[in-house]
Design a protein around this motif. Structure first.
Motif, PDB file in Angstrom:
ATOM      1  N   SER A 155     -98.681  29.895 102.770  1.00 42.80           N
ATOM      2  CA  SER A 155     -98.661  31.122 103.560  1.00 42.80           C
ATOM      3  C   SER A 155     -97.706  32.129 102.940  1.00 42.80           C
ATOM      4  CB  SER A 155     -98.204  30.810 104.988  1.00 42.80           C
ATOM      5  OG  SER A 155     -98.270  31.960 105.782  1.00 42.80           O
ATOM      6  N   SER A 156     -98.084  33.387 102.995  1.00 44.76           N
ATOM      7  CA  SER A 156     -97.185  34.454 102.577  1.00 44.76           C
ATOM      8  C   SER A 156     -96.025  34.536 103.566  1.00 44.76           C
ATOM      9  CB  SER A 156     -97.940  35.780 102.568  1.00 44.76           C
ATOM     10  OG  SER A 156     -97.038  36.848 102.400  1.00 44.76           O
ATOM     11  N   LEU A 157     -94.848  34.846 103.059  1.00 44.10           N
ATOM     12  CA  LEU A 157     -93.670  34.970 103.918  1.00 44.10           C
ATOM     13  C   LEU A 157     -93.120  36.393 103.950  1.00 44.10           C
ATOM     14  CD1 LEU A 157     -91.832  31.675 102.920  1.00 44.10           C
ATOM     15  CD2 LEU A 157     -93.338  32.079 104.875  1.00 44.10           C
ATOM     16  N   THR A 158     -93.883  37.346 103.427  1.00 46.94           N
ATOM     17  CA  THR A 158     -93.445  38.733 103.410  1.00 46.94           C
ATOM     18  C   THR A 158     -94.613  39.656 103.743  1.00 46.94           C
ATOM     19  OG1 THR A 158     -92.461  40.490 102.050  1.00 46.94           O
ATOM     20  CG2 THR A 158     -93.858  38.904 100.911  1.00 46.94           C
ATOM     21  N   ARG A 159     -94.316  40.842 104.207  1.00 46.14           N
ATOM     22  CA  ARG A 159     -95.370  41.822 104.512  1.00 46.14           C
ATOM     23  C   ARG A 159     -95.586  42.786 103.340  1.00 46.14           C
ATOM     24  NH1 ARG A 159     -97.379  42.577 109.635  1.00 46.14           N
ATOM     25  NH2 ARG A 159     -96.523  41.167 111.168  1.00 46.14           N
ATOM     26  N   GLU A 160     -94.787  42.672 102.298  1.00 49.71           N
ATOM     27  CA  GLU A 160     -94.864  43.606 101.181  1.00 49.71           C
ATOM     28  C   GLU A 160     -95.777  43.146 100.054  1.00 49.71           C
ATOM     29  OE1 GLU A 160     -91.599  42.980 102.575  1.00 49.71           O
ATOM     30  OE2 GLU A 160     -92.053  44.764 103.768  1.00 49.71           O
ATOM     31  N   ASP A 161     -96.333  41.945 100.127  1.00 52.45           N
ATOM     32  CA  ASP A 161     -97.168  41.463  99.030  1.00 52.45           C
ATOM     33  C   ASP A 161     -98.628  41.871  99.221  1.00 52.45           C
ATOM     34  OD1 ASP A 161     -97.605  39.796 101.168  1.00 52.45           O
ATOM     35  OD2 ASP A 161     -97.289  37.943 100.085  1.00 52.45           O
ATOM     36  N   THR A 162     -99.374  41.830  98.132  1.00 51.38           N
ATOM     37  CA  THR A 162    -100.799  42.157  98.157  1.00 51.38           C
ATOM     38  C   THR A 162    -101.526  41.219  97.209  1.00 51.38           C
ATOM     39  OG1 THR A 162    -100.570  43.779  96.380  1.00 51.38           O
ATOM     40  CG2 THR A 162    -100.391  44.612  98.635  1.00 51.38           C
ATOM     41  N   GLY A 163    -102.847  41.184  97.345  1.00 55.99           N
ATOM     42  CA  GLY A 163    -103.660  40.388  96.422  1.00 55.99           C
ATOM     43  C   GLY A 163    -103.633  38.902  96.721  1.00 55.99           C
ATOM     44  N   ASN A 164    -103.964  38.101  95.689  1.00 57.80           N
ATOM     45  CA  ASN A 164    -103.989  36.644  95.824  1.00 57.80           C
ATOM     46  C   ASN A 164    -102.656  36.117  96.342  1.00 57.80           C
ATOM     47  OD1 ASN A 164    -106.419  35.511  95.350  1.00 57.80           O
ATOM     48  ND2 ASN A 164    -106.044  34.986  93.219  1.00 57.80           N
ATOM     49  N   GLY A 165    -102.695  35.275  97.346  1.00 58.73           N
ATOM     50  CA  GLY A 165    -101.481  34.683  97.891  1.00 58.73           C
ATOM     51  C   GLY A 165    -100.781  35.528  98.933  1.00 58.73           C
ATOM     52  N   ALA A 166    -101.374  36.647  99.333  1.00 58.27           N
ATOM     53  CA  ALA A 166    -100.720  37.547 100.288  1.00 58.27           C
ATOM     54  C   ALA A 166    -101.126  37.278 101.734  1.00 58.27           C
ATOM     55  CB  ALA A 166    -101.034  38.997  99.926  1.00 58.27           C
ATOM     56  N   CYS A 167    -101.894  36.232 101.985  1.00 61.45           N
ATOM     57  CA  CYS A 167    -102.390  35.955 103.333  1.00 61.45           C
ATOM     58  C   CYS A 167    -101.404  35.094 104.127  1.00 61.45           C
ATOM     59  CB  CYS A 167    -103.720  35.209 103.270  1.00 61.45           C
ATOM     60  SG  CYS A 167    -105.016  36.171 102.507  1.00 61.45           S
ATOM     61  N   GLU A 168    -101.359  35.371 105.414  1.00 55.43           N
ATOM     62  CA  GLU A 168    -100.592  34.513 106.312  1.00 55.43           C
ATOM     63  C   GLU A 168    -101.532  33.442 106.855  1.00 55.43           C
ATOM     64  OE1 GLU A 168    -100.578  37.903 106.734  1.00 55.43           O
ATOM     65  OE2 GLU A 168     -98.625  38.250 105.835  1.00 55.43           O
ATOM     66  N   LEU A 169    -101.084  32.225 106.883  1.00 54.69           N
ATOM     67  CA  LEU A 169    -101.824  31.098 107.429  1.00 54.69           C
ATOM     68  C   LEU A 169    -101.071  30.668 108.689  1.00 54.69           C
ATOM     69  CD1 LEU A 169    -104.136  29.109 106.994  1.00 54.69           C
ATOM     70  CD2 LEU A 169    -102.639  27.785 105.515  1.00 54.69           C
ATOM     71  N   VAL A 170    -101.701  30.845 109.857  1.00 55.92           N
ATOM     72  CA  VAL A 170    -101.016  30.653 111.134  1.00 55.92           C
ATOM     73  C   VAL A 170    -101.631  29.491 111.920  1.00 55.92           C
ATOM     74  CG1 VAL A 170    -100.336  31.750 113.307  1.00 55.92           C
ATOM     75  CG2 VAL A 170    -100.527  33.125 111.227  1.00 55.92           C
ATOM     76  N   TYR A 171    -100.783  28.542 112.317  1.00 56.48           N
ATOM     77  CA  TYR A 171    -101.169  27.469 113.224  1.00 56.48           C
ATOM     78  C   TYR A 171    -100.987  28.030 114.630  1.00 56.48           C
ATOM     79  CZ  TYR A 171    -101.215  22.884 115.476  1.00 56.48           C
ATOM     80  OH  TYR A 171    -101.504  21.813 116.276  1.00 56.48           O
ATOM     81  N   VAL A 172    -102.096  28.275 115.338  1.00 57.60           N
ATOM     82  CA  VAL A 172    -102.062  28.979 116.625  1.00 57.60           C
ATOM     83  C   VAL A 172    -101.958  27.965 117.763  1.00 57.60           C
ATOM     84  CG1 VAL A 172    -103.253  30.587 118.134  1.00 57.60           C
ATOM     85  CG2 VAL A 172    -103.453  30.839 115.649  1.00 57.60           C
ATOM     86  N   GLU A 173    -100.842  28.038 118.500  1.00 62.91           N
ATOM     87  CA  GLU A 173    -100.650  27.150 119.652  1.00 62.91           C
ATOM     88  C   GLU A 173    -101.151  27.764 120.953  1.00 62.91           C
ATOM     89  OE1 GLU A 173     -97.064  24.241 118.638  1.00 62.91           O
ATOM     90  OE2 GLU A 173     -96.416  26.231 119.268  1.00 62.91           O
ATOM     91  N   SER A 174    -101.094  29.092 121.031  1.00 66.77           N
ATOM     92  CA  SER A 174    -101.641  29.754 122.221  1.00 66.77           C
ATOM     93  C   SER A 174    -102.040  31.167 121.857  1.00 66.77           C
ATOM     94  CB  SER A 174    -100.641  29.766 123.377  1.00 66.77           C
ATOM     95  OG  SER A 174     -99.544  30.585 123.078  1.00 66.77           O
ATOM     96  N   LEU A 175    -102.965  31.678 122.656  1.00 66.60           N
ATOM     97  CA  LEU A 175    -103.517  33.013 122.408  1.00 66.60           C
ATOM     98  C   LEU A 175    -103.860  33.623 123.754  1.00 66.60           C
ATOM     99  CD1 LEU A 175    -105.167  34.862 120.120  1.00 66.60           C
ATOM    100  CD2 LEU A 175    -107.059  33.811 121.309  1.00 66.60           C
ATOM    101  N   THR A 176    -103.480  34.871 123.952  1.00 66.13           N
ATOM    102  CA  THR A 176    -103.898  35.591 125.145  1.00 66.13           C
ATOM    103  C   THR A 176    -104.488  36.926 124.719  1.00 66.13           C
ATOM    104  OG1 THR A 176    -101.663  36.471 125.441  1.00 66.13           O
ATOM    105  CG2 THR A 176    -102.246  34.538 126.737  1.00 66.13           C
ATOM    106  N   ILE A 177    -105.566  37.309 125.394  1.00 75.04           N
ATOM    107  CA  ILE A 177    -106.178  38.604 125.161  1.00 75.04           C
ATOM    108  C   ILE A 177    -105.545  39.558 126.158  1.00 75.04           C
ATOM    109  CG2 ILE A 177    -108.319  39.912 125.178  1.00 75.04           C
ATOM    110  CD1 ILE A 177    -109.775  37.219 124.556  1.00 75.04           C
ATOM    111  N   GLN A 178    -104.916  40.620 125.656  1.00 70.01           N
ATOM    112  CA  GLN A 178    -104.218  41.581 126.503  1.00 70.01           C
ATOM    113  C   GLN A 178    -105.222  42.488 127.172  1.00 70.01           C
ATOM    114  OE1 GLN A 178    -100.581  41.297 126.545  1.00 70.01           O
ATOM    115  NE2 GLN A 178    -101.371  39.446 125.567  1.00 70.01           N
ATOM    116  N   ARG A 179    -105.054  42.765 128.434  1.00 67.28           N
ATOM    117  CA  ARG A 179    -105.989  43.621 129.194  1.00 67.28           C
ATOM    118  C   ARG A 179    -105.387  44.980 129.381  1.00 67.28           C
ATOM    119  NH1 ARG A 179    -110.545  40.854 128.605  1.00 67.28           N
ATOM    120  NH2 ARG A 179    -110.209  38.700 129.053  1.00 67.28           N
TER     121      ARG A 179
END
Length: 66
Positions: A42-66
């Protein structure tokens, strides 16, 4: 972002999300690997681009905001 649902309930919530909706995600940035040597870090910065710039997130909970 690439999302890994923690369980079937989270997977169902992810499948309900539609374009334009605002969501709150709780989880962790993770790295993934397999015994055959494949890995995805997983990428650990918001400043990268291209290959390897993706965040990989293990999602424990999700709510849709109304």
């Amino acid at each position: 972002m690439h999302l890994i649902p923690a369980d079937a309930g989270v997977r169902a919530m992810l499948n309900r999300v539609r374009p334009g909706e605002v969501v709150r995600i709780e989880g962790f940035l993770v790295d993934a690997s397999r015994p055959d040597g494949w890995h995805w870090n997983s990428s650990l910065t918001r400043e990268d681009t291209g290959n390897g710039a993706c965040e990989l997130v293990y999602v424990e909970s999700l709510t849709i905001q109304r």
